[in-house]
Design a protein around this motif. Structure first.
Motif, short mmCIF file in Angstrom:
data_model
loop_
_atom_site.label_atom_id
_atom_site.label_comp_id
_atom_site.label_asym_id
_atom_site.label_seq_id
_atom_site.Cartn_x
_atom_site.Cartn_y
_atom_site.Cartn_z
N GLU A 154 0.82 -1.21 0.00
CA GLU A 154 0.00 0.00 0.00
C GLU A 154 0.85 1.25 0.00
O GLU A 154 0.59 2.21 -0.73
CB GLU A 154 -0.94 0.01 1.22
N LYS A 155 1.90 1.24 0.84
CA LYS A 155 2.71 2.45 0.97
C LYS A 155 3.48 2.77 -0.30
O LYS A 155 3.59 3.93 -0.68
CB LYS A 155 3.66 2.33 2.16
N TRP A 156 4.04 1.76 -0.96
CA TRP A 156 4.81 2.12 -2.16
C TRP A 156 3.89 2.49 -3.32
O TRP A 156 4.22 3.36 -4.12
CB TRP A 156 5.87 1.07 -2.52
N ARG A 157 2.73 1.90 -3.35
CA ARG A 157 1.80 2.26 -4.43
C ARG A 157 1.26 3.69 -4.29
O ARG A 157 1.02 4.37 -5.26
CB ARG A 157 0.64 1.26 -4.51
N GLU A 158 1.10 4.12 -3.03
CA GLU A 158 0.63 5.49 -2.78
C GLU A 158 1.68 6.53 -3.16
O GLU A 158 1.35 7.67 -3.43
CB GLU A 158 0.36 5.69 -1.29
N THR A 159 2.94 6.17 -3.09
CA THR A 159 4.01 7.14 -3.32
C THR A 159 4.63 6.94 -4.69
O THR A 159 4.13 7.46 -5.67
CB THR A 159 5.06 7.03 -2.20
N ARG A 166 2.35 5.94 -7.73
CA ARG A 166 1.60 6.98 -8.45
C ARG A 166 2.41 7.52 -9.62
O ARG A 166 1.91 7.64 -10.74
CB ARG A 166 1.29 8.15 -7.50
#
Ligand code: FAD
Ligand code: SF4
Ligand code: SF4
Lengths: 405, 58
Positions: free
Chosen positions: A326-331, A334
């Motif tokens: 989740e964290k890498w996909r949010e940052t 994107r």
């Protein structure tokens, strides 16, 4: 080398070293293994990074910085030039590194923080029990060993096997890889303050030629072409030879580097029970710039922290490690998704279309423009051609968008 | 059966071929490429190799 660790990291590139450092900083026992005998060598990189992002992970050190870049010059096939200055071209300008020294400096950071580092040691398989990754099989100087771990990190670069061993299909399609060749050259006569990019289907089908300054009169002169355009008698190295023979007949070749950059965009899954993939192993390089160093370090930082969190809550299942996903996909995810849209649009253009895009920017002042600003200027002047890019600007308030074609 | 030939004098041991092999038949060991029996002779590795070091034997 012990036979049990909290975390075993496979591959000592930027992704692996930052993961190992972050996990060790948190107090976990960490082993970082590297199959090569020299970390960072052979180089498969043009060595450009953004200054701002680099500083988030390591203090710049003159021992591994070759050049300080002020801007970029981008050439359309007919020679029309667009110049962008400092701070603006995004991840592809800033410093030009000496990766051989940089990668080892990062591994040293990991070691200094308490991680065990071991070279000439290759992961050959995962130890999997009840659908959970429980460790890794390694070959060290030809001897096999089993090493147990609560969490295994696959940071094994473009050639990654770790994901596949855990059932994640990371095989790249030819259309999703830039196949690249590069010479380190002296005597090209370029201005050391700039990075140069040459577009055109003749010189680099669905890719580009780059020239990055390396200090003194040296430069990385390289080319990437899309995998589906390669073969049939002509490979990346042949295009590179054509370019340098034509442009720099008097330059000298001091080094040859080759490699593949994943440009697939985000893959579906980067975690499994007891396992995370980071960096090129997770196909996190930028589909438009081909830059992967910063993304690898960002992902490594997140993975190291999540490893600690997951082990602290005594739950290393894929659900628990999903925090990383989740964290890498949010940052960085994107950015990768946005770049994929740009790549898919640009790799379709003919030379004629690329030229007309170049012409449309004549007279536009780029002295304080980001890559997104540049794309927006292009979009405004060429809405029909670039209609697919509109989603990039939707969330940016300053572009008072009018979405009429 | 050996299905592909890697010219080790040309190869730059970059691992690009390993990443595209759908069968998982390739391995970049340290400074050389090994191929195993899973190879289907599909030719993808030969196509994308940056230096054209791979030849598929039919
Ligand atoms: C030609 C070219 C130009 C590029 N230019 C740029 C650029 O200008 N800027 C930029 O930011 N990025 C660039 N990139 C991309 C960048 O090099 C990568 O994204 C970056 O190196 C990824 O870091 P990583 O740590 O994920 O993988 P890597 O740096 O590839 O490290 C992976 C490590 O894992 C090791 N390993 C693999 N398998 C095993 C195993 N089984 N056991 C033990 N160790 C193993 C490898 O030996 C390697 O040391 C370029 C790439 C290429 C090919
Ligand atoms: S892609 Fe070509 S140069 Fe790279 S490792 Fe494979 S055979 Fe060698
Ligand atoms: S020919 Fe196809 S299956 Fe065989 S090694 Fe190359 S990519 Fe893999």
């Amino acid at each position: 080398m012990k036979n049990e660790y909290d975390v075993v990291v496979i591959g000592a590139g930027p992704a692996g070293s930052i993961t190992a450092k972050t996990a060790a900083e948190k107090g976990l026992s960490v082993l970082l293994i590297e199959k090569r005998q020299e970390i960072g060598d052979p180089v498969r990189c043009a060595e450009g990074v953004s200054k701002v992002w680099l500083r988030k992970h390591i203090e710049p050190d003159h021992r591994w910085i070759c050049a300080d870049v002020k801007g970029s010059r981008i050439f359309a096939p007919d020679g029309t030039m667009i110049e962008m200055s400092e701070e603006i071209a995004g991840a592809e300008v800033g410093y030009v590194l000496e990766r051989k020294i940089f990668d080892r400096a990062l591994a040293y950071e990991a070691a200094k923080t308490g991680a065990e580092v071991i070279v000439k040691t290759r992961a050959t398989d995962l130890i999997i029990e009840n659908n959970f990754v429980k460790g890794v099989k390694v070959s060290h100087l030809g001897q096999s060993y089993d090493i147990k771990a609560k969490i295994v990190i696959g940071a094994d670069g473009v050639e990654s096997k770790v994901g596949r061993w855990a059932g994640i299909n990371t095989a790249i399609k030819p259309v999703d890889i830039e196949t690249c060749a590069q010479y380190l050259m002296s005597n090209t006569g370029i201005d050391q303050n700039y990075c140069y990019f040459y577009l055109g289907n003749e010189i680099a089908p669905a890719g580009y030629v780059w020239i990055f300054p390396k200090g003194n009169d040296m430069a990385n002169v390289g080319i990437g072409i899309l995998g589906n355009k390669s073969g049939n008698g002509k490979h990346a190295i042949d295009y590179l030879n054509d370019f340098v023979n034509d442009k720099y007949p008097d330059a000298k070749i001091l080094e040859v580097d080759v490699g593949g950059v994943p440009v697939s965009g985000s893959i579906e899954k980067t975690v499994a029970n007891g396992l995370m993939l980071v960096g090129d192993a997770a196909r996190q390089s930028d589909p438009i710039t081909g830059g992967g160093i910063i993304n690898a370090m960002e992902a490594g930082k997140i993975a190291g922290e999540v490893a600690y969190n997951a082990i602290s809550r005594n739950n290393v299942s894929a659900d628990s490690l999903n925090e990383y996903e989740e964290k890498w996909r949010e940052t960085i995810g994107r950015e990768i998704d946005n770049s994929l849209i740009v790549k898919d649009t640009f790799t379709k253009f003919s030379d004629k279309e690329l030229n007309s895009l170049g012409h449309s920017l004549k007279g536009v002042n780029f002295s304080s423009m980001s890559l997104l600003d540049l794309l927006y200027a292009l979009f405004k002047a060429n809405k029909k051609l670039l209609w697919e890019l509109r989603v990039l600007f939707k969330t940016v308030v300053k572009y008072e968008l009018d979405f009429e074609k | 059966m050996v299905t592909i030939n890697v010219n080790k004098f040309k190869c730059g041991y970059c691992g690009a071929c390993v990443s595209v092999c759908p069968a998982g038949a390739l391995e970049l060991v340290e400074t050389w490429i090994e191929v195993n029996e899973l190879c289907t002779s599909c030719g993808i590795c030969a196509k994308i190799c940056p230096v054209g070091a791979i030849e598929v034997k039919k």
